[in-house]
Design a protein around this motif. Structure first.
Motif: not given
Length: 79
Positions: A53-79
């Motif tokens: 899988g792939w994760v995206y780290l937004d360095s400005v908003k300081r948030k982590l997202y998982e890349y949802d390949l089938p839907n081609e979208q980012l989903i925010e990781w939450r605790k």
């Protein structure tokens, strides 16, 4: 929650996070990491990296997202 990642954790495989690339636009900069494991053929030859899988780290908003390949979208990781 990804089945591939769960399987590798259960098998005590060494998961790796590899910086794949960065993407910058007007509002943010993403650091994109590829999560996976090193695999070889049964005889130990042909070492390669297998992605889980792939994760995206937004360095400005300081948030982590998982890349949802089938839907081609980012989903925010939450605790």
């Amino acid at each position: 929650e990804k089945d591939l990642i769960k399987m590798h954790l259960k098998n005590k495989d060494k998961l790796q996070w590899i910086l794949d690339r960065t993407e910058k636009n007007d509002s943010t900069q993403f650091y994109i990491y590829n999560i996976g494991v090193d695999v070889t053929d049964e005889d130990g030859s042909s070492l390669r990296f297998s992605s889980c899988g792939w994760v995206y780290l937004d360095s400005v908003k300081r948030k982590l997202y998982e890349y949802d390949l089938p839907n081609e979208q980012l989903i925010e990781w939450r605790k």
